[in-house]
Design a protein around this motif. Structure first.
Motif, short mmCIF file in Angstrom:
data_model
loop_
_atom_site.label_atom_id
_atom_site.label_comp_id
_atom_site.label_asym_id
_atom_site.label_seq_id
_atom_site.Cartn_x
_atom_site.Cartn_y
_atom_site.Cartn_z
N PHE A 73 -11.94 19.62 75.48
CA PHE A 73 -11.69 21.06 75.54
C PHE A 73 -11.93 21.62 76.94
CE2 PHE A 73 -12.66 20.35 71.06
CZ PHE A 73 -11.57 20.95 70.47
N ASN B 222 -8.03 18.30 72.02
CA ASN B 222 -9.19 17.96 71.20
C ASN B 222 -9.36 16.45 71.34
OD1 ASN B 222 -10.97 17.39 69.20
ND2 ASN B 222 -9.82 18.35 67.53
N ILE C 194 -5.65 20.42 78.41
CA ILE C 194 -6.81 20.31 77.52
C ILE C 194 -6.37 20.04 76.09
CG2 ILE C 194 -8.57 21.57 78.80
CD1 ILE C 194 -7.65 24.11 77.43
#
Lengths: 461, 177
Positions: A79, A76, A74
């Motif tokens: 998420f 940005n 995960i």
């Protein structure tokens, strides 16, 4: 009997329980499986495999707790990665159980009697696998109890207006009600196993869980009402669970998620994938345990028909999403959908379309609905397709949102994969133990399919 | 050696229903019909009243719904008012889901535990378990039992009555201890 014209009920029963089956043979055949002296070698092989996967699961989750969610892919803006995909996927699979046991019970579809126990057990273990993910994805799992509205020294309460808390309540309720439903259905069968037990220990254990069931009508009377009401309340429940799961997405403002079509579309997809899993498991089990005369081609055919129906509903939802994205005139919304089909993850989208929309079209034809190897492969493709559907919804939507400067690609790590594979270990360990120790078909309910179980049999009509 | 009652075997659900009707018409009240699966129409044949379980479930469902709605209202309006993007504290439409889930949860508990209460289970000790043949009732046998607590109970009469209406394998249940 032979020189009489057969009634409709008899013809139906003939298809569902072919050959000369009666109450005695049904009991012997179904209860015979958990009573086997020698466990089949295939069972041990599968159980060994499942335990190995369970070990991978335990190791990966242990490391996740030690190290934190940074071990996943995960980033940005993505998420939400595989954890959410897998959660939705497993919960979706868990839907067929209650659909079969509750909704088909209310509609008096008695063909469900051969597969409902199976499907309910699948539901229980699938929901356990699903519940793992919200548990571990919070990072600091030792505070996962903050989900619960319990008084604490911080004076802190969960935000009950948040869809994530609704989801927690919905899945938790679903698990509890499914467990109660499953156990209630098991009580008469546990009594059967108790009465047939050869050893004292078995009689004590089965007898304990059978609660002293005597099969008297004064018991059946309340039992049947309880079962009917459980079916009645599980019906809106099963529809609510995936609707609530979908509101995790739909109540956000992300283009591609913020749509009202999500609840029905998620529910249809959940039933589709659940039937796929029931099909996979029942084809294996009927083969290994020679139960082809109880879980018949007729049952597989009917499941394939439901998969065709729900597959078409899902296909309709896919096309309607595109239509609305275009019709809305919203540039972000339109882009989100063009990006799904033609963006860098185009393969995920088309894998989903192939498995969920193209493959079930074969089920229009009876020869494919009754072709066991074909059904087996399609049932697996269905669940691959449904996994990709969640991949499309979670990853493809998140990786490119409003600002091109914030776009990024998402790559899973080995731990995303190992935890996902590991949940199969959790699922199959539980499921195989069930196959070994409990009747995989409801003995009491399977008998209700026989025309002899009707008190008017051979008299009026 | 205490006597608990008499059991008799019948061949199939059709015979069992007819036997139940005859026993009911003969005025017995404390009897039961045992079968491997629920038999349609048996309640009427035995003259049983409708199960009261529905009221229990309804009351539990209502309790669950009120509890769910009350809990959320209390948390957000009284105990811990959180201002989240200016949304109202008493956001009752958002309470619908948890209210519904708790209603279902409570009714399910009501259904299962209510069923156990009305059926007096768990009860591991019962005279019918003294009979070895009776254990087939969970597989393929159909039995009638008339208990000693019935006001019309008289061992010889009951035995001959059960024989007359077609019962076989008639047994008198006795405490073995």
């Amino acid at each position: 009997m032979n020189n009489k014209i057969k009634s409709k009920a008899e013809i139906r029963a003939e298809k569902l329980l072919p050959g000369n089956q009666d109450f005695t043979t049904l009991t012997d055949d179904i209860a015979g499986v958990p009573e086997q002296k020698k466990t089949p070698i295939q069972w041990w092989l599968l159980f060994g495999l499942a335990l190995s996967l369970l070990a991978i699961f335990a190791g990966s989750v242990g490391f996740l707790i030690w190290e934190g969610t940074g071990i996943w892919g995960i980033n940005n803006p993505v998420f939400w990665g595989w954890a959410i995909i897998n959660f939705v996927w497993w919960v979706g699979i868990g839907h067929a159980g209650t659909l079969i046991s509750a909704i088909l019970h209310l509609f008096r579809q008695n063909w469900r009697n051969a597969i409902n126990r199976f499907a309910e057990t699948m539901t229980l273990f699938a929901v356990i696998c699903a519940l793992v993910f919200p548990g571990i994805h919070v990072g600091r799992i030792w505070v996962a109890y903050w989900f619960l509205p319990i008084p604490n020294q911080m004076g802190m309460w969960p935000n009950m207006r948040s869809p994530l808390i609704w989801d927690f309540f919905a899945v938790f309720t679903y698990f509890t009600v499914s467990l109660l439903f499953w156990y209630t259905g098991l009580i008469p069968d546990l009594a059967t196993l108790r009465d047939r037990a050869k050893t004292n220990l078995k009689r004590k254990i089965y007898g304990f869980f059978a609660l002293g069931w005597r099969g008297g009508n004064r018991q059946w009377q309340h039992y049947e009402l309880a079962y009917l009401v459980l079916a009645g309340i599980s019906t809106p429940l099963v529809l609510s669970v995936h609707s609530v799961v979908s509101s995790d997405f739909a109540t956000s403002v992300i283009p591609g998620w913020h749509t009202t079509i999500f609840p029905p579309y998620f529910v249809a997809g959940a039933i589709y994938s659940g039937f796929g899993m029931v099909m996979t498991l029942s084809i294996i089990a009927r083969k290994v345990y020679n139960l082809g005369h109880i879980i018949t081609l007729e049952h597989l055919d009917k499941m394939a028909q439901i998969m065709l129906l729900t597959g078409c509903m899902v296909g309709y939802a896919y096309s309607m999403e595109f239509f609305v994205a275009w019709y809305s005139g919203n540039a972000y919304e339109s882009f989100a959908f063009v990006n799904r089909a033609l963006g860098p993850y185009w393969w995920g989208y088309w894998a989903m379309i192939f498995c969920n929309v193209v493959v079930p079209q074969f089920f229009w034809f009876e020869r494919y609905r009754r072709h066991i190897p074909f059904l087996f492969i399609t049932s697996i493709l269905v669940n691959i397709g449904m996994w990709f559907e969640r991949f499309v919804i979670v990853v493809i939507t998140l990786h490119r949102d409003f600002m091109p400067g914030a776009w990024a690609m998402y790559n899973p790590t080995i731990f995303d994969v190992s935890i996902y594979i590991g949940t199969f270990g959790l699922f199959f360990t539980g499921f195989l133990l069930f196959l070994r120790f409990l009747p995989m078909v409801s003995i009491a309910e399977a008998k209700l399919v026989l025309p002899e179980s009707n008190p008017h049999h051979g008299h009026e009509e | 050696m205490n006597t608990y009652g008499v059991i008799a075997r019948f061949n199939d659900p059709v015979e069992l229903v007819h036997a139940a009707e005859k026993i009911r018409d003969a005025g017995f009240t404390d009897f039961d019909c045992h079968s491997p699966f629920p038999i349609h129409g048996m309640d009427d044949a035995m003259g049983l009243k409708r199960s009261k379980l529905g009221y229990v479930i309804g009351a539990m469902g209502l309790t669950g719904a009120l509890f769910g709605f009350g809990l959320q209202t209390w948390i957000h309006s009284i105990e811990y008012p959180m201002n989240i993007s200016g949304k109202p504290f008493f956001a009752y439409p958002a309470y619908a889901i948890i209210t519904f889930e708790l209603m279902v949860l409570f009714s399910a508990f009501g259904a299962v535990f209510g069923m156990m209460y009305f059926n007096s289970i768990p009860r591991f000790h019962h005279p019918v378990f003294y009979s070895d043949k009776f254990s087939r009732v969970t597989s393929d046998a159909f039995y009638v039992s008339i208990e000693i607590s019935d006001p019309k109970y008289n061992e010889q009469e009951v035995k001959s009555f059960l024989d007359k209406i077609g019962g076989t394998d008639i047994e008198v249940l006795k405490d073995e201890n």
